[in-house]
Design an enzyme around this catalytic site. Structure first.
Site, mmCIF file in Angstrom:
data_model
loop_
_atom_site.group_PDB
_atom_site.id
_atom_site.type_symbol
_atom_site.label_atom_id
_atom_site.label_comp_id
_atom_site.label_asym_id
_atom_site.label_seq_id
_atom_site.Cartn_x
_atom_site.Cartn_y
_atom_site.Cartn_z
ATOM 1 C CB SER A 367 -10.304 3.960 -0.113
ATOM 2 O OG SER A 367 -10.210 4.044 1.296
ATOM 3 C CG ASP A 368 -3.932 1.589 -0.279
ATOM 4 O OD1 ASP A 368 -3.909 1.339 0.954
ATOM 5 O OD2 ASP A 368 -2.953 1.380 -1.019
ATOM 6 C CD1 TRP A 369 -5.070 2.158 6.574
ATOM 7 C CD2 TRP A 369 -5.982 1.055 4.867
ATOM 8 N NE1 TRP A 369 -5.806 1.102 7.083
ATOM 9 C CE2 TRP A 369 -6.378 0.416 6.070
ATOM 10 C CE3 TRP A 369 -6.466 0.536 3.670
ATOM 11 C CZ2 TRP A 369 -7.207 -0.712 6.088
ATOM 12 C CZ3 TRP A 369 -7.284 -0.587 3.693
ATOM 13 C CH2 TRP A 369 -7.642 -1.186 4.888
ATOM 14 C CG LEU A 370 -5.402 9.128 4.414
ATOM 15 C CD1 LEU A 370 -6.098 8.417 5.540
ATOM 16 C CD2 LEU A 370 -4.206 9.881 4.936
ATOM 17 C CB ALA A 371 -6.443 5.540 -1.828
#
Ligand code: BGC
Length: 983
Positions: A367-371
Site C-alpha cells: 500500500s502507499d503510506w496509509l492508503a
C-alpha cells in the site's frame, strides 16, 4: 464503445470494513473508532521523519507546511467548559447530528463513500504461474512452509512509521530465516540518505528519449540502494501519468504518453533490478492529482474517486504498469485515492483482476503510506503488504493488519490460501532479486541492513524513534555510494540532465554560445572589428540561476528557493551537492573576453547605474522556474498541484523587463526554464529579442554543468518534449484541469475525456500548441527517408488463447491453533510498534461470519488477455516492422529522436456494431540516434499486436482491427511527421 464498470457492487468494498467492525474481527475504517480531533496532526506526523526536534532527530521549518485552519480540532476538541454551557452544546450537537442524519445524509463525518461502480474480482490470483519466476517460487514455497502464522503476518505488515530506520520496514521471520526488509523512497535518489546521488527527475529522464540513459539511471539507483541496504526502492513513479499538466507529482514520472512512460519505467526497473534491488511501480492507479488524494489530508474523511471507463483505463493508465510487470517488477504500490469509488488498495477489480490476473503480476502489492483503508477487505482484494503498518492514522500503533490479520486468519475470515499467497509473493520477489545472497545482503549481525537513518543526520541515534524505546546506536555510517572516477554517478546525472534539456527556440542560431561571447560566428565578427572599450557583456538574471538558501534548505525540497533542480515531496532526495547555473557559467565564460554581471534575483533594480549596465549588455540570460510536489507540503499557496502553468515568483515579468532593456533593447535574451512540467510562455515568447529558450526541466545535482554542456554546444541539444506546451492551461481541455474544490463529500473526478489527454486532446480538437509533444531543436539538421513498413504476420482480431500458467505453490491450509499466535511470555513490547501476536485466544471468535462481498464466492472468469507477465504473451508478437533512414545533413555531430505514430483504420466497429473512436494518432515507438555530419543510419521499430489493438470492453480483450488500413507516420515530433505509409 467505452463502458464503465457496470456492476455496482462497490458497496461491498466500502461497507465491508464498516460491518466488519460491528461483527467481524477488524476495527472499522469509519468514524466509530476514529478520533477525528486528532487529524490536524496528520500532516505533521506523516512528516515526522524530519520534524522531531529531540536530539538526534531532524527538525522541520513550520513554513513548509500547510496550515489546515479548518477548525476541526476546535470543534471536536474543546474540553473544559462550564457544565451548563457544555450541556447546551451537547444538546445542540446531538440535535444537529439527528437533523443531519435524517436530512440530506451529507454530513461529512458520517458519510460512507457513495456506492461506486467497480466490479468484484475474487478470489485473489495466486503467484507462481510464470516460468521466469519458477525457481524463486519453488524456493519461496519451501521457506513459507517452515513459517508460523505470526511469522507470515510479520512479513506482510510494516512495523509502524519510524519504527525502524527506513520509511517502510517489515517484520522478520527469524525462525524461518527471512529478514526484515527496508523500503525507501524514491524515484530519483535515496530519500533521507547521505552521500547518494540526486538524479535528474523522471520528467527530465523522459525528455532524453534515450533508453540507454534510462536504464543506466536505474542501474545506478539500484546500486546505490543496495549499498545503502535498501531492499525495496520505492520507484519508479508512473502514476500520475500526467492527465493534468498542473498535477503536483507529474515530474516524478516520465510524461503523459503511455508508451514513453512505459518504456522509461521498464528501463529504469530493469536497471534497478539488475543490481538486485526490488523496484516498485507506483502509484497504481489514477492518482492524477494531489488535491483530495488521501483521506484526512484535505479536511475530508475520504479520498477522492477517480472514475474511469474500462477502455481508457487499459489503453492509457494501465499501459506503463503492464510494461513494468513485463519487465519483471517485484512490487507495485497501490495508490491513495479511490478508483470508481473503491479505494485503490481495496479494489478487487484493479488488484486481483487487472494486475494479478490479466497482467500476471508475480510480485507483491504494497500500500502507499496509509492508503490501506480496510482490513479483511483489502487482503481479499489483493493487497499483500501494508505500509508503513500503522492503522488509519500516522503512528497510531493500531494497524489494520498485524495482530488483526492474525485474528482474521485464525477465525477463518481471511483464508489461509490468501495469507500464504501474500507471503509467498514477498518471499519469491526476494529470491527473484537474489537477496538471499549473504555476500551482497549480509545479515544485520554481519554488518548488513540499512546503514543510514531516515530520522537523523547524526552518526548515532534512536533505533526505534517512533516508539518509547530509548535504545540508541550507530545509525548513519555515511557510506559514499555515488560511484568514483568515470563511473561517478554525477557524470551520468550530468548526461541525463543535458539530454533532458529541450531547446525550443533558437532564432538566428543564437545558440550554441561561444565561451568568448555570444555565438561562435558573432564573436568572430566582433574579433575582426573589436569594440574598442569593452569585453563582451553578459548579464545573468533570476533567482533560479543561484543557490538561494542552499540546496537542502527545505525538508523534502518543500520550497522554491534558488535554482530549481527537483520538485518536492517523498519523490525528492537530499542533494549531496548542487552545481548551480551561476557557478557553472562563471567558470564557463572566458574572463579575458567576457564580462559577467549577476542579478540573482527576480526583482532586479533596473534603474540608475544598473540601467546603464543593462544598456551595455550584449547578451542576457534569464532564469525562471515553476515548482510543485506532493500534497502533504504546501509552498507559496501551492498545495501540491500547481495553480496555473505560469512561471512562478514573477518569472514572466522578469523576462519581459530584461528582454526590453538588455543592450538598450538591442541585446539578445536567452531564457532558461526549470520546471516540473509544461510552462505557458505566451507572455514573452514572441518578444523579438528573446532569441533562445531552453526548457531544462528538473536537472538534479549536476544542473549547471549540464546546462553549460548544451548552452555552449559541447553536447548537441537533443532533449525532446515529453509533454505538450500549450498556449494556456485551458487548451488542455476540461480533463486537464485539477479539481481544486471538493464537489462532494467524496470528491469525484470523472475521466470523461477518455483517451484524449495531452497531444491526443490537442489533435482531436485541432488546437495549436506552442510546442508540441516530441518537439525539440538540435544544433544540426536531420532528414528522414525510405520509410518501409513490412507486415510480418497477417492481421487477426484476437490474441492466441490464454496459455495455462504453471501451478502455484500449494500449502497445508489447516488453520493453526490460536495459542500459537500469543505474545511469547515475557515479551518486551515497544509502544506503537506493530506486532503480529495476539493478546488472548478469546480474540478469535468464529461468529458471526465475516460478511463477504457479493461475488466473493463466485470465481471471476480468467481474462483472455492474461497468461503471462504483462498480459497474454501473444500481445507482444511483432506484426509489422517499420524501417526508416535517418541522415545528419548538418555540419556537426548530433542526436535525433525518430518517432513513430500510428493512426487506426477508419470506420472500426466493435462486436456490437458500435463505432470505435480513436485518437488522431498515438506514439508507438521511438529511437534516439547519434550521427556524425553526413552519416546515415537505418532505424527499425516494431509494431506489436498490442500496439495495433484497442481494448474492447465487450470482449474484454485487445482487439486488432482487421479491415481498413493503419497509417504509420514517422518524424521528429508529434506534429512533424513527413513520412507516411499504410498497411
Ligand atoms: C507517497 C509515496 C511514498 C511514501 C513513502 C507517500 O506519501 O505517496 O510515493 O513512497 O509516501 O514515503
Amino acid at each position: 464503445m467505452a463502458r464503465r464498470f457496470e456492476s455496482a457492487d462497490v458497496r461491498k468494498e466500502q461497507e465491508v470494513p464498516l460491518r466488519a467492525s460491528l461483527d467481524g474481527p477488524y476495527r472499522s475504517s469509519t468514524d466509530e473508532e476514529h478520533d477525528w480531533s486528532q487529524d490536524a496532526d496528520y500532516e505533521n506526523s506523516h512528516y515526522a521523519k524530519s520534524v522531531v526536534s529531540e536530539a538526534g532527530r531532524r527538525s522541520k521549518p513550520a513554513s513548509a507546511f500547510r496550515d489546515r485552519g479548518d477548525g476541526r480540532r476546535g470543534f471536536f476538541g474543546q474540553k473544559h467548559r462550564p457544565r451548563r454551557t457544555c450541556t447546551i452544546i451537547t444538546v445542540l450537537f446531538v440535535a444537529a447530528i439527528i437533523l443531519l442524519l435524517t436530512g440530506s445524509g451529507a454530513w461529512v463525518y458520517k458519510s460512507a463513500p457513495k456506492d461506486g461502480e467497480s466490479p468484484s474480482w475474487y478470489p485473489s490470483p495466486l503467484g507462481g504461474t510464470v516460468s521466469s519466476w519458477q525457481e524463486s517460487y519453488t524456493k519461496a514455497e519451501a521457506l513459507v512452509k517452515s513459517m508460523s502464522l505470526v511469522e507470515k503476518v510479520n512479513i506482510t505488515t510494516g512495523v509502524g512509521w519510524m519504527g525502524e530506520l527506513c520509511v517502510g520496514n517489515t517484520g522478520r521471520a527469524s525462525e524461518a530465516g527471512f529478514p526484515a526488509l527496508c523500503l525507501q523512497d524514491g524515484p530519483l535518489g535515496i530519500r533521507f540518505a547521505d552521500h547518494s546521488t540526486a538524479f535528474p527527475a523522471g520528467i527530465t529522464t523522459g525528455a532524453t528519449w534515450n533508453r540507454d540513459l534510462m536504464y543506466q539511471r536505474g542501474r545506478a539507483q539500484g546500486l546505490e540502494a543496495r549499498l545503502k541496504g535498501v531492499n525495496v526502492l520505492l520507484g519508479p513513479n508512473m502514476g500520475p501519468l500526467g492527465r493534468m499538466p498542473a498535477g503536483g507529482r507529474n515530474w516524478e514520472g516520465f510524461g503523459p504518453d503511455p508508451v514513453l512512460q512505459a518504456v522509461a519505467a521498464a528501463a529504469v526497473i530493469r536497471g534497478i533490478q539488475d543490481e538486485g534491488v526490488m523496484a516498485t511501480a507506483k502509484h497504481y492507479i489514477l492518482n492524477e492529482q494531489e488535491h483530495f488524494r488521501q483521506s484526512f489530508e484535505w479536511g475530508l474523511p475520504n479520498a477522492m474517486s477517480s472514475n474511469i471507463d474500462d477502455r481508457t483505463l487499459h489503453e492509457l493508465y494501465v499501459w506503463p504498469f503492464a510494461e513494468s510487470v513485463r519487465a519483471g517488477v517485484a512490487s507495485v504500490m497501490c495508490s491513495y485515492q479511490m478508483v470508481n469509488n473503491s479505494y485503490a488498495c481495496g479494489n478487487s477489480k484493479i488488484l486481483n483482476g487487472i494486475l494479478k490476473d490479466e497482467l500476471g503480476f508475480q510480485g507483491f502489492v504494497q500500500s502507499d503510506w496509509l492508503a490501506q483503508r480496510s482490513g479483511v477487505a483489502s487482503a481479499l482484494a489483493g493487497l499483500d503488504m501494508t505500509m508503513p503498518g500503522d492503522g488509519l492514522r500516522w503512528q497510531d500503533g493500531d494497524s489494520l493488519w498485524g495482530s488483526r490479520l492474525t485474528v482474521a486468519v485464525l477465525n477463518g475470515s481471511v483464508p489461509m490460501s490468501r495469507i500464504n499467497d501474500m507471503v509467498t509473493r514477498i518471499v519469491a520477489a526476494w529470491y527473484q532479486l537474489g537477496q538471499d545472497d549473504k555476500e551482497k545482503w549480509p545479515a544485520p549481525e554481519d554488518g548488513g541492513g540499512p546503514n543510514f537513518s531516515s530520522w537523523t543526520d547524526d552518526e548515532t541515534g534512536l533505533l526505534h524513534p517512533g516508539t518509547d524505546d530509548n535504545a540508541t546506536g550507530v545509525v548513519n555510517k555515511f557510506l559514499n555510494v555515488q560511484g568514483k572516477g568515470k563511473d561517478s554517478h554525477g557524470n551520468l546525472a550530468r548526461k541525463i540532465a543535458a539530454e533532458g534539456t529541450v531547446l525550443v527556440k533558437n532564432e538566428g542560431n543564437i545558440l550554441p554560445l561561444s565561451r568568448q561571447g555570444k555565438s561562435a560566428s558573432s564573436v568572430e565578427k566582433r574579433m575582426s572589428t573589436p569594440r574598442p572599450s569593452s569585453k563582451y557583456n553578459v548579464a545573468i538574471f533570476g533567482e533560479d540561476a543561484g543557490e538561494g538558501r542552499g540546496r537542502n534548505a527545505c525538508p523534502d525540497r518543500g520550497c522554491n528557493e534558488g535554482t530549481l533542480a527537483s520538485g518536492w515531496g517523498s519523490g525528492a532526495a537530499e542533494f549531496p551537492y548542487l552545481v548551480t547555473p551561476i557557478e557553472a557559467l562563471r567558470s564557463a565564460f572566458d574572463p579575458e573576453h567576457v564580462e559577467l554581471s549577476e542579478y540573482l534575483t527576480n526583482e532586479p533594480a533596473l534603474d540608475g547605474d544598473a540601467a546603464k549596465t543593462l544598456d551595455q549588455q550584449d547578451l542576457c540570460l534569464v532564469f525562471i522556474n515553476s515548482d510543485s510536489g506532493e500534497g502533504y507540503i504546501s509552498w507559496g499557496g501551492i498545495r501540491g498541484d500547481r495553480n496555473d502553468l505560469f512561471p512562478q515568483k514573477g518569472g514572466d515579468k522578469l523576462v519581459q523587463s530584461v528582454a526590453k532593456s538588455c543592450g538598450g533593447g538591442k541585446g539578445d535574451t536567452i531564457v532558461i526554464v526549470h520546471a516540473v512540467g509544461p510552462v505557458v510562455v505566451e507572455r514573452w515568447i514572441d518578444i523579438p529579442s528573446v532569441k533562445g529558450v531552453l526548457l531544462a526541466n528538473l536537472p538534479g545535482e549536476e544542473s549547471g554543468n549540464a546546462l553549460v554542456d548544451i548552452l555552449f554546444g559541447d553536447d548537441d541539444a537533443s532533449g525532446r518534449l515529453p509533454y505538450t506546451v500549450g498556449k494556456s492551461l485551458e487548451d488542455y481541455g476540461p480533463g486537464g484541469q485539477i479539481l481544486y474544490y471538493p464537489n462532494g463529500v467524496v470528491p469525484q473526478q470523472n475521466f470523461t475525456e477518455g483517451l484524449f489527454v495531452d497531444y491526443r486532446h490537442f489533435d482531436k480538437y485541432n488546437i495549436n500548441p506552442r510546442y508540441e509533444f516530441g518537439f525539440g531543436l538540435s544544433y544540426t539538421n536531420f532528414t528522414l527517408s525510405n520509410l518501409v513498413v513490412t507486415p510480418l504476420k497477417p492481421k487477426s482480431a484476437l490474441p492466441s488463447p490464454r496459455p495455462t500458467g504453471l501451478t502455484p505453490p500449494s500449502y497445508d491450509e489447516t488453520i493453526p491453533a490460536p495459542s500459537s499466535a500469543l505474545f511469547p511470555p515475557g515479551f518486551r513490547r515497544l509502544k506503537k510498534y506493530v506486532y503480529p501476536y495476539i493478546e488472548s485466544t478469546k480474540q478469535v471468535k468464529h461468529s458471526p461470519i465475516y460478511p463477504y462481498p457479493p461475488g466473493y464466492h463466485t470465481p471471476a472468469p480468467l481474462s483472455p488477455a492474461g497468461g503471462g507477465q504483462g498480459g497474454n504473451p501473444s500481445l507482444y508478437d511483432t506484426y509489422a516492422e517499420v524501417q526508416v533512414t535517418l541522415t545528419n545533413t548538418g555540419a556537426r555531430t548530433g542526436k535525433q529522436v525518430v518517432q513513430l505514430y500510428l493512426s487506426y483504420p477508419q470506420g472500426v466497429t466493435d462486436s456490437a456494431g458500435s463505432p470505435v473512436d480513436f485518437p488522431v494518432k498515438v506514439l508507438r515507438g521511438f529511437e534516439k540516434l547519434e550521427l556524425d555530419p553526413g552519416e546515415s543510419s537505418e532505424v527499425k521499430l516494431n509494431l506489436t499486436r498490442k500496439d495495433l489493438s484497442y481494448w474492447c470492453t465487450i470482449q474484454q480483450n485487445w482487439v486488432m482491427p482487421v479491415t481498413g488500413t493503419f497509417v504509420v507516420r514517422v518524424g521528429t515530433s508529434s506534429r512533424d511527421l513527413p513520412l507516411v505509409a499504410e498497411f
